[in-house]
Design a protein around this motif. Structure first.
Motif, PDB file in Angstrom:
ATOM      1  N   ARG A   1       0.843  -1.202   0.000  1.00  0.00           N
ATOM      2  CA  ARG A   1       0.000   0.000   0.000  1.00  0.00           C
ATOM      3  C   ARG A   1       0.875   1.248   0.000  1.00  0.00           C
ATOM      4  NH1 ARG A   1      -2.594  -2.995   4.261  1.00  0.00           N
ATOM      5  NH2 ARG A   1      -4.555  -3.953   3.548  1.00  0.00           N
ATOM      6  N   LEU A   2       0.213   2.365  -0.281  1.00  0.00           N
ATOM      7  CA  LEU A   2       0.883   3.654  -0.199  1.00  0.00           C
ATOM      8  C   LEU A   2       1.087   4.007   1.269  1.00  0.00           C
ATOM      9  CD1 LEU A   2       1.851   5.898  -2.166  1.00  0.00           C
ATOM     10  CD2 LEU A   2      -0.286   7.084  -1.666  1.00  0.00           C
ATOM     11  N   ARG A   3       2.311   4.354   1.630  1.00  0.00           N
ATOM     12  CA  ARG A   3       2.629   4.621   3.033  1.00  0.00           C
ATOM     13  C   ARG A   3       3.303   5.978   3.185  1.00  0.00           C
ATOM     14  NH1 ARG A   3       5.637  -0.745   5.117  1.00  0.00           N
ATOM     15  NH2 ARG A   3       6.194  -1.021   2.924  1.00  0.00           N
ATOM     16  N   HIS A   4       3.226   6.490   4.419  1.00  0.00           N
ATOM     17  CA  HIS A   4       3.849   7.761   4.770  1.00  0.00           C
ATOM     18  C   HIS A   4       4.869   7.504   5.878  1.00  0.00           C
ATOM     19  CE1 HIS A   4       0.065   8.943   2.901  1.00  0.00           C
ATOM     20  NE2 HIS A   4       0.584  10.130   2.664  1.00  0.00           N
ATOM     21  N   TRP A   5       5.984   8.186   5.768  1.00  0.00           N
ATOM     22  CA  TRP A   5       6.998   8.109   6.823  1.00  0.00           C
ATOM     23  C   TRP A   5       7.390   9.532   7.210  1.00  0.00           C
ATOM     24  CZ3 TRP A   5      12.339   9.507   6.516  1.00  0.00           C
ATOM     25  CH2 TRP A   5      13.058   9.203   7.684  1.00  0.00           C
ATOM     26  N   ARG A   6       7.231   9.823   8.491  1.00  0.00           N
ATOM     27  CA  ARG A   6       7.561  11.143   9.019  1.00  0.00           C
ATOM     28  C   ARG A   6       8.855  11.028   9.806  1.00  0.00           C
ATOM     29  NH1 ARG A   6       4.191  15.686  10.842  1.00  0.00           N
ATOM     30  NH2 ARG A   6       5.339  16.907  12.382  1.00  0.00           N
ATOM     31  N   SER A   7       9.822  11.815   9.448  1.00  0.00           N
ATOM     32  CA  SER A   7      11.133  11.737  10.072  1.00  0.00           C
ATOM     33  C   SER A   7      11.192  12.592  11.327  1.00  0.00           C
ATOM     34  CB  SER A   7      12.212  12.205   9.092  1.00  0.00           C
ATOM     35  OG  SER A   7      12.103  13.603   8.871  1.00  0.00           O
ATOM     36  N   GLU A   8      12.228  12.383  12.085  1.00  0.00           N
ATOM     37  CA  GLU A   8      12.535  13.265  13.204  1.00  0.00           C
ATOM     38  C   GLU A   8      13.232  14.524  12.672  1.00  0.00           C
ATOM     39  OE1 GLU A   8      11.526  12.724  16.188  1.00  0.00           O
ATOM     40  OE2 GLU A   8      10.714  10.715  15.810  1.00  0.00           O
TER      41      GLU A   8
ATOM     42  N   ARG B   1      17.070  22.740  11.218  1.00  0.00           N
ATOM     43  CA  ARG B   1      16.503  21.453  11.592  1.00  0.00           C
ATOM     44  C   ARG B   1      15.210  21.284  10.783  1.00  0.00           C
ATOM     45  NH1 ARG B   1      20.757  20.881  13.124  1.00  0.00           N
ATOM     46  NH2 ARG B   1      21.565  20.142  15.132  1.00  0.00           N
ATOM     47  N   VAL B   2      15.107  20.138  10.066  1.00  0.00           N
ATOM     48  CA  VAL B   2      14.011  19.925   9.122  1.00  0.00           C
ATOM     49  C   VAL B   2      13.316  18.616   9.460  1.00  0.00           C
ATOM     50  CG1 VAL B   2      13.375  19.716   6.690  1.00  0.00           C
ATOM     51  CG2 VAL B   2      15.308  21.150   7.348  1.00  0.00           C
ATOM     52  N   VAL B   3      11.988  18.653   9.460  1.00  0.00           N
ATOM     53  CA  VAL B   3      11.166  17.453   9.580  1.00  0.00           C
ATOM     54  C   VAL B   3      10.571  17.167   8.204  1.00  0.00           C
ATOM     55  CG1 VAL B   3       9.156  16.416  10.684  1.00  0.00           C
ATOM     56  CG2 VAL B   3      10.661  17.912  12.001  1.00  0.00           C
ATOM     57  N   VAL B   4      10.781  15.943   7.708  1.00  0.00           N
ATOM     58  CA  VAL B   4      10.443  15.586   6.335  1.00  0.00           C
ATOM     59  C   VAL B   4       9.348  14.521   6.340  1.00  0.00           C
ATOM     60  CG1 VAL B   4      11.339  14.682   4.156  1.00  0.00           C
ATOM     61  CG2 VAL B   4      12.762  16.150   5.559  1.00  0.00           C
ATOM     62  N   LEU B   5       8.418  14.622   5.400  1.00  0.00           N
ATOM     63  CA  LEU B   5       7.384  13.614   5.182  1.00  0.00           C
ATOM     64  C   LEU B   5       7.644  12.942   3.834  1.00  0.00           C
ATOM     65  CD1 LEU B   5       4.713  12.286   6.112  1.00  0.00           C
ATOM     66  CD2 LEU B   5       3.518  14.039   4.772  1.00  0.00           C
ATOM     67  N   VAL B   6       7.774  11.616   3.835  1.00  0.00           N
ATOM     68  CA  VAL B   6       8.068  10.834   2.631  1.00  0.00           C
ATOM     69  C   VAL B   6       6.854   9.978   2.304  1.00  0.00           C
ATOM     70  CG1 VAL B   6       9.635   9.191   1.538  1.00  0.00           C
ATOM     71  CG2 VAL B   6      10.512  10.794   3.252  1.00  0.00           C
ATOM     72  N   VAL B   7       6.382  10.073   1.071  1.00  0.00           N
ATOM     73  CA  VAL B   7       5.279   9.246   0.568  1.00  0.00           C
ATOM     74  C   VAL B   7       5.892   8.198  -0.349  1.00  0.00           C
ATOM     75  CG1 VAL B   7       3.082   9.221  -0.648  1.00  0.00           C
ATOM     76  CG2 VAL B   7       3.729  11.211   0.717  1.00  0.00           C
ATOM     77  N   TRP B   8       5.688   6.918  -0.015  1.00  0.00           N
ATOM     78  CA  TRP B   8       6.375   5.858  -0.749  1.00  0.00           C
ATOM     79  C   TRP B   8       5.557   4.569  -0.696  1.00  0.00           C
ATOM     80  CZ3 TRP B   8       8.302   1.381   1.778  1.00  0.00           C
ATOM     81  CH2 TRP B   8       8.130   1.401   3.165  1.00  0.00           C
ATOM     82  N   ARG B   9       5.982   3.608  -1.484  1.00  0.00           N
ATOM     83  CA  ARG B   9       5.399   2.268  -1.458  1.00  0.00           C
ATOM     84  C   ARG B   9       6.409   1.284  -2.048  1.00  0.00           C
ATOM     85  NH1 ARG B   9       3.137   0.214  -6.295  1.00  0.00           N
ATOM     86  NH2 ARG B   9       3.176   1.702  -8.032  1.00  0.00           N
ATOM     87  N   VAL B  10       6.144   0.008  -1.834  1.00  0.00           N
ATOM     88  CA  VAL B  10       6.997  -1.050  -2.359  1.00  0.00           C
ATOM     89  C   VAL B  10       6.559  -1.341  -3.793  1.00  0.00           C
ATOM     90  CG1 VAL B  10       7.696  -3.459  -2.134  1.00  0.00           C
ATOM     91  CG2 VAL B  10       7.443  -2.041  -0.095  1.00  0.00           C
TER      92      VAL B  10
END
Length: 379
Positions: A207-214, A227-236
């Motif tokens: 599925r489409l997933r989101h990963w939020r970094s520190e 200092r940056v907080v990044v949101l990554v939208v990804w999938r396998v």
């Protein structure tokens, strides 16, 4: 053949050889002699060098150096340097696994159960109540012999393979199949399926997933620490490479994002260079290029929160306040000057007052002080 000539000096005197022989003309002395006294023709000593064959000059040719006689050499174009990307086994690519519809497994399992019941009835060990429920005639049987045990083994194996291979495919999930450590394929079909029960199955979320970094370290175009907080939208995308190529997807994405932040400057929101929008496009391009070879598809990498690092936050806060204050002062001064100019012009044009240069300067000063004092009063 060689040519011999007699030369005289500018004053008309004869050569020394002629004087020494009493004024008679003799053959001139040889120009060059070696051990065997071989004569070299004069015209060969002053022969011009042949002109070199012209070489076509291209943009990639370096001209000859002056005075060396070196021919032009063609320079090979330097190969373009490409950024290093992860190398993965080319044979490790997702491919569909061989599966059967679930009905085939159900029929095989049911056939195994029926075979076991028939073997029990044949051996005479089927309980009477079961025989009556199945409406089978009572059979005394011959007991459990080698034939009955072989029938039990075959029917039981068929039932175990039939029911044991049943699986349910779900939307958004895939199953990675392997046998003795070797990749055998991926199942992305949905519904009831039959898979070889000897194969090892691993569930993979596609599925489409989101990963939020520190908060991750970064820098702006001027080198100021952020200092940056990044949101990554990804999938396998490729289950074989994503599961068998790396251990943890989020850890790998974190490394890719950190490497991209080290190369891409990030500006605060609202800056003149585009802020986080331009940085997000560059981060998405770099992270997608790094994650693509290992089977991950990255759709977006966007900074969510951008702030100064703690060590420079206080200094940059003071600098921001000073810039805002200077901008406000400049705006207020322009407004006051426009108001004073408009007031003096109206008084003069309407003839309400007649002012000389000194009086005009005094009026402008007084109006400027009055307007500035009025704007500074609290609302």
């Amino acid at each position: 053949m060689s040519t011999t000539t007699s030369h005289t000096s500018e004053s008309g005197e004869r050569p020394e050889s002629a004087v020494a022989t009493g004024g008679t003309a003799t053959r001139p002395a040889r120009l060059i002699q070696n051990e065997v006294t071989t004569e070299i023709p004069v015209h060969l000593l002053f022969r011009d060098e042949p002109e070199p064959v012209p070489v076509p000059v291209t943009p990639a040719v370096v001209g000859r150096r002056q005075g060396t006689g070196e021919q032009p050499r063609q320079r090979r174009p330097a190969p373009a340097r490409s950024r290093t990307v992860p190398q993965v086994d080319p044979d490790l690519v997702e491919r569909p696994a061989r599966v059967l519809p679930g009905l085939a497994g159900v029929l095989a399992g049911a056939g195994g159960v029926v075979g076991c019941l028939a073997t029990s009835w044949w051996a005479g060990v089927l309980p009477p109540l079961a025989a009556q429920a199945l409406r089978l005639p009572v059979c005394t049987g011959t007991g459990l012999g080698p034939a009955q045990w072989a029938a039990y083994a075959g029917a039981g194996s068929l039932g175990v393979l039939g029911f044991g291979g049943l699986a349910r495919g779900r939307t958004g999930q895939a199953r990675l199949l392997g046998l003795f450590g070797r990749y055998r394929g991926t199942v992305r079909r949905t519904g009831l399926l039959w898979v070889n029960p000897l194969l090892v199955r691993r569930r993979v979320n596609v599925r489409l997933r989101h990963w939020r970094s520190e908060a991750m370290p970064a820098a702006d175009a001027n080198g100021v620490a952020l200092r940056v907080v990044v949101l990554v939208v990804w999938r396998v995308r490729d289950t074989a490479r994503a599961v068998l190529g790396i251990d943890d997807h989020e850890t790998y994405l974190q490394g890719c994002v950190e490497a991209a932040l080290a190369r891409v400057p990030v500006d605060l929101p609202g800056s003149a260079r585009g802020g986080v929008a331009v940085a997000g496009e560059a981060l998405t391009r770099l992270v997608a290029a790094d994650a693509g070879p290992i089977g991950l598809e990255v759709f977006s990498v966007q900074p969510l929160r951008v702030e100064y690092a703690p060590e420079v936050a206080a200094a940059m806060h003071r600098r921001t306040i000073a810039a805002l204050d200077a901008r406000q002062r400049a705006t207020m001064l322009n407004s006051v000057v426009d108001s004073v100019e408009d007031t003096v012009t109206r008084l003069t044009v309407r003839g309400l007052v007649e002012l000389d240069d000194y009086e005009r300067k005094v009026l402008v000063r007084d109006l400027t002080v009055a307007f500035c004092s009025g704007r500074r009063e609290p609302m």
